[in-house]
Design an enzyme around this catalytic site. Sequence first.
Site, PDB file in Angstrom:
ATOM      1  CD1 TRP A   1      -2.551   1.568   0.632  1.00 51.69           C
ATOM      2  CD2 TRP A   1      -2.100   1.784   2.735  1.00 51.69           C
ATOM      3  NE1 TRP A   1      -3.373   2.542   1.077  1.00 51.69           N
ATOM      4  CE2 TRP A   1      -2.891   2.770   2.395  1.00 51.69           C
ATOM      5  CE3 TRP A   1      -1.645   1.607   3.955  1.00 51.69           C
ATOM      6  CZ2 TRP A   1      -3.780   3.692   3.414  1.00 51.69           C
ATOM      7  CZ3 TRP A   1      -1.992   2.597   4.945  1.00 51.69           C
ATOM      8  CH2 TRP A   1      -3.063   3.336   4.601  1.00 51.69           C
TER       9      TRP A   1
ATOM     10  CG  ASP B   1      -2.080  -2.563   7.431  1.00 53.16           C
ATOM     11  OD1 ASP B   1      -3.144  -2.636   8.009  1.00 53.16           O
ATOM     12  OD2 ASP B   1      -1.711  -1.854   6.448  1.00 53.16           O
TER      13      ASP B   1
ATOM     14  CE  LYS C   1     -10.693  -0.638   1.420  1.00 52.42           C
ATOM     15  NZ  LYS C   1     -10.015   0.383   2.405  1.00 52.42           N
TER      16      LYS C   1
END
Length: 410
Positions: free
Chosen positions: A138, A219, A255
């Site tokens: 990311w 993460d 999400k």
Amino acid sequence: MAAETWNQVPLAPPDSIFKLTAAFKADTYPQKINLGVGAYRDNDSKPWILPVVKKATEILLHDPALDHEYLPITGLPDFTSAAAKLILGPDSNALKTNRVTSVQTISGTGANHLGALFLSRFYGWNGEKRIYLSDPTWANHHAIFKNVGIDPVSYPYYDPKTVGLDFNGFISALQSAPTRSVFLLHACAHNPTGVDPTTEQWDKIAEAILEKGHYAFFDCAYQGFASGDLDRDASAVRYFEQKGVPMLICQSFAKNAGLYGERVGALHVIAPAKETSDRVKSQLSVLQRSEISNPPSHGARLVSLILNDAGLFEEWKRDIATMAHRIIAMRKELFTILTEELKTPGNWDHIVNQIGMFSYTGLNTDQSKALVEKAHIYLTNNGRISMAGLNTHNLRYFAESLDKVVRGEL
């Protein structure tokens, strides 16, 4: 005369994803498709408010005891404890022995930042402050660690030849890195590639980390969203905790609860003993206090309701399955059209082997640009697409355009 004109401040380039979204919005082409943004869309390309979130919102709205007072510095206790249990599991030894410090954060980004800041201040670094990030990762990871004085370096992860995992390169990096190095790991649904290690590979990764005394910086932005199963998507994190890998976990509910704008997240730091955990919490409180004072309440209250009410929790699991399975269905249908109908050159197994919101298509920069400029299909230059942007209305147009660009006909 003005004290400062700020003329020496360099003009920063715009964020690539937000730039892509702006270009998409300005485009008037009727068949345009936005495959850049990392947010779930329903089959009509609309944002989807989870039914369970609507129900929880109604409950909050009619709660006579609700106020808008400050939360504690470390966040809403009912939320942070339930969030820790969600990721670590009800049988977690670390939770049972009170070795987990959980702090509510500004979504997963805030968790990454607070975790990075804590390590920068207190981790026993072996030489320079350095974190190993997967190649690719990311994009925001690089900026987050640089901002707290930790130098990001890459370890091999994505293999363009197989459009899969460079497992040997990954293990080699773990074995050759200095002892006590920090490695950032994506818990599931790797962003941006959608390529995850297998269960057996996670086992060997944990083994290599333990052998070298490394620290795992997990993460987790997609628990439940990847496979549709909350427990399955947390399996790597839980396995590492059971093996005693030194670690922290960054957790996001953007999400899997569709709460993108509410910024609901948590940081969990596992300590070797309860006494150490008390020290960790005290310092995380100091860091959090100086940066945001205390976190926002609305989103945390929503998630807390969902996690702590058995009926709402079951409904949430069904909503998660709805999102995950729609994306999985789009992967299967795209694969079928490319391989069976269009006979698109190349191997497209990676479309169904990858998992989660994103997919690395294997397209090069020129092919990706051609799709944007000639087919009005908006994706990043590295060929990454958001599978959530595909639906039954635009899938065939995308597949046919992909076929043309691979054949050099676009």
